[in-house]
Scaffold this motif. Structure first.
Motif, PDB file in Angstrom:
ATOM      1  N   GLU A  23       0.775  -1.221  -0.004  1.00  0.00           N
ATOM      2  CA  GLU A  23      -0.003   0.150  -0.055  1.00  0.00           C
ATOM      3  C   GLU A  23       1.010   1.252  -0.076  1.00  0.00           C
ATOM      4  O   GLU A  23       0.561   2.228  -0.692  1.00  0.00           O
ATOM      5  CB  GLU A  23      -0.840   0.037   1.196  1.00  0.00           C
ATOM      6  CG  GLU A  23      -2.118  -0.888   1.081  1.00  0.00           C
ATOM      7  CD  GLU A  23      -1.441  -2.441   1.603  1.00  0.00           C
ATOM      8  OE1 GLU A  23      -0.348  -2.325   2.312  1.00  0.00           O
ATOM      9  OE2 GLU A  23      -2.230  -3.420   1.151  1.00  0.00           O
ATOM     10  N   ALA A  26       2.309   1.568  -3.388  1.00  0.00           N
ATOM     11  CA  ALA A  26       1.297   2.221  -4.212  1.00  0.00           C
ATOM     12  C   ALA A  26       1.226   3.710  -4.256  1.00  0.00           C
ATOM     13  O   ALA A  26       1.056   4.382  -5.232  1.00  0.00           O
ATOM     14  CB  ALA A  26       0.231   1.521  -4.148  1.00  0.00           C
ATOM     15  N   ASN A  27       1.103   4.144  -2.882  1.00  0.00           N
ATOM     16  CA  ASN A  27       0.956   5.541  -2.767  1.00  0.00           C
ATOM     17  C   ASN A  27       2.111   6.276  -2.942  1.00  0.00           C
ATOM     18  O   ASN A  27       2.030   7.622  -3.975  1.00  0.00           O
ATOM     19  CB  ASN A  27       0.767   5.757  -1.339  1.00  0.00           C
ATOM     20  CG  ASN A  27      -0.818   5.452  -0.903  1.00  0.00           C
ATOM     21  OD1 ASN A  27      -1.517   5.499  -1.684  1.00  0.00           O
ATOM     22  ND2 ASN A  27      -0.928   5.056   0.393  1.00  0.00           N
ATOM     23  N   ASN A  30       2.276   6.478  -7.197  1.00  0.00           N
ATOM     24  CA  ASN A  30       1.101   6.765  -7.906  1.00  0.00           C
ATOM     25  C   ASN A  30       0.688   5.664  -8.859  1.00  0.00           C
ATOM     26  O   ASN A  30       0.287   5.804  -9.740  1.00  0.00           O
ATOM     27  CB  ASN A  30       1.522   8.062  -8.558  1.00  0.00           C
ATOM     28  CG  ASN A  30       0.184   8.734  -9.077  1.00  0.00           C
ATOM     29  OD1 ASN A  30      -0.930   8.850  -8.283  1.00  0.00           O
ATOM     30  ND2 ASN A  30       0.081   9.680 -10.050  1.00  0.00           N
ATOM     31  N   LEU A  31       0.361   4.311  -8.195  1.00  0.00           N
ATOM     32  CA  LEU A  31       0.099   3.360  -8.825  1.00  0.00           C
ATOM     33  C   LEU A  31      -1.021   2.657  -7.869  1.00  0.00           C
ATOM     34  O   LEU A  31      -1.067   2.781  -6.654  1.00  0.00           O
ATOM     35  CB  LEU A  31       1.126   2.232  -9.162  1.00  0.00           C
ATOM     36  CG  LEU A  31       2.131   2.634  -9.864  1.00  0.00           C
ATOM     37  CD1 LEU A  31       3.537   1.664  -9.756  1.00  0.00           C
ATOM     38  CD2 LEU A  31       1.818   2.677 -11.366  1.00  0.00           C
ATOM     39  N   THR A  32      -1.756   1.758  -8.445  1.00  0.00           N
ATOM     40  CA  THR A  32      -2.947   1.150  -7.740  1.00  0.00           C
ATOM     41  C   THR A  32      -2.063  -0.086  -6.983  1.00  0.00           C
ATOM     42  O   THR A  32      -0.861  -0.629  -7.346  1.00  0.00           O
ATOM     43  CB  THR A  32      -4.174   0.587  -8.576  1.00  0.00           C
ATOM     44  OG1 THR A  32      -3.547  -0.434  -9.341  1.00  0.00           O
ATOM     45  CG2 THR A  32      -4.672   1.617  -9.119  1.00  0.00           C
ATOM     46  N   VAL A  33      -2.796  -0.471  -5.913  1.00  0.00           N
ATOM     47  CA  VAL A  33      -2.274  -1.548  -4.969  1.00  0.00           C
ATOM     48  C   VAL A  33      -2.085  -2.936  -5.945  1.00  0.00           C
ATOM     49  O   VAL A  33      -1.228  -3.470  -6.040  1.00  0.00           O
ATOM     50  CB  VAL A  33      -3.141  -2.139  -3.607  1.00  0.00           C
ATOM     51  CG1 VAL A  33      -2.578  -3.202  -3.438  1.00  0.00           C
ATOM     52  CG2 VAL A  33      -3.037  -0.833  -2.723  1.00  0.00           C
ATOM     53  N   ALA A  34      -3.089  -3.148  -6.697  1.00  0.00           N
ATOM     54  CA  ALA A  34      -3.337  -4.076  -7.839  1.00  0.00           C
ATOM     55  C   ALA A  34      -2.093  -4.313  -8.769  1.00  0.00           C
ATOM     56  O   ALA A  34      -1.642  -5.051  -9.106  1.00  0.00           O
ATOM     57  CB  ALA A  34      -4.480  -4.265  -8.535  1.00  0.00           C
ATOM     58  N   SER A  35      -1.862  -3.030  -8.966  1.00  0.00           N
ATOM     59  CA  SER A  35      -0.691  -2.566 -10.347  1.00  0.00           C
ATOM     60  C   SER A  35       0.660  -3.243  -9.580  1.00  0.00           C
ATOM     61  O   SER A  35       1.575  -3.810 -10.079  1.00  0.00           O
ATOM     62  CB  SER A  35      -0.651  -1.396 -10.717  1.00  0.00           C
ATOM     63  OG  SER A  35       0.395  -1.364 -11.648  1.00  0.00           O
ATOM     64  N   LYS A  37       1.108  -5.222  -7.115  1.00  0.00           N
ATOM     65  CA  LYS A  37       1.192  -6.274  -6.754  1.00  0.00           C
ATOM     66  C   LYS A  37       1.512  -7.181  -8.044  1.00  0.00           C
ATOM     67  O   LYS A  37       2.202  -8.116  -7.911  1.00  0.00           O
ATOM     68  CB  LYS A  37      -0.056  -7.032  -6.098  1.00  0.00           C
ATOM     69  CG  LYS A  37      -0.348  -6.583  -4.796  1.00  0.00           C
ATOM     70  CD  LYS A  37      -1.721  -7.155  -4.219  1.00  0.00           C
ATOM     71  CE  LYS A  37      -1.843  -6.981  -2.727  1.00  0.00           C
ATOM     72  NZ  LYS A  37      -3.219  -7.510  -2.356  1.00  0.00           N
TER      73      LYS A  37
END
Length: 65
Positions: A23, A26-27, A30-35, A37
């Motif tokens: 998390e 990601a923050n 500037n990506l999503t958590v899914a990206s 992972k």
């Protein structure tokens, strides 16, 4: 010929080695958590296939000196 990882993947691995959570990575990226992972899974597959050797995490933080 060994496969390499992208510069973006290198940055994610470095952040993970520094102890950041998915998390937090990601923050910060500037990506999503899914990206994040998904990218880390791609790196893991290359490691398991013997196509990439990740750097060893530091044994001691520079802050402890």
């Amino acid at each position: 010929m060994a496969k390499t990882i992208t510069q973006a993947q290198e940055k994610l691995v470095a952040l993970q080695n520094e102890g950041f959570s998915v998390e937090e990575i990601a923050n910060a990226s500037n990506l999503t958590v899914a990206s994040v992972k998904a990218q880390l899974r791609r790196v893991e597959k290359k490691v398991l296939a013997g196509d990439y050797t990740p750097p060893s995490p530091p044994l001691f933080s520079s802050e402890t000196n």
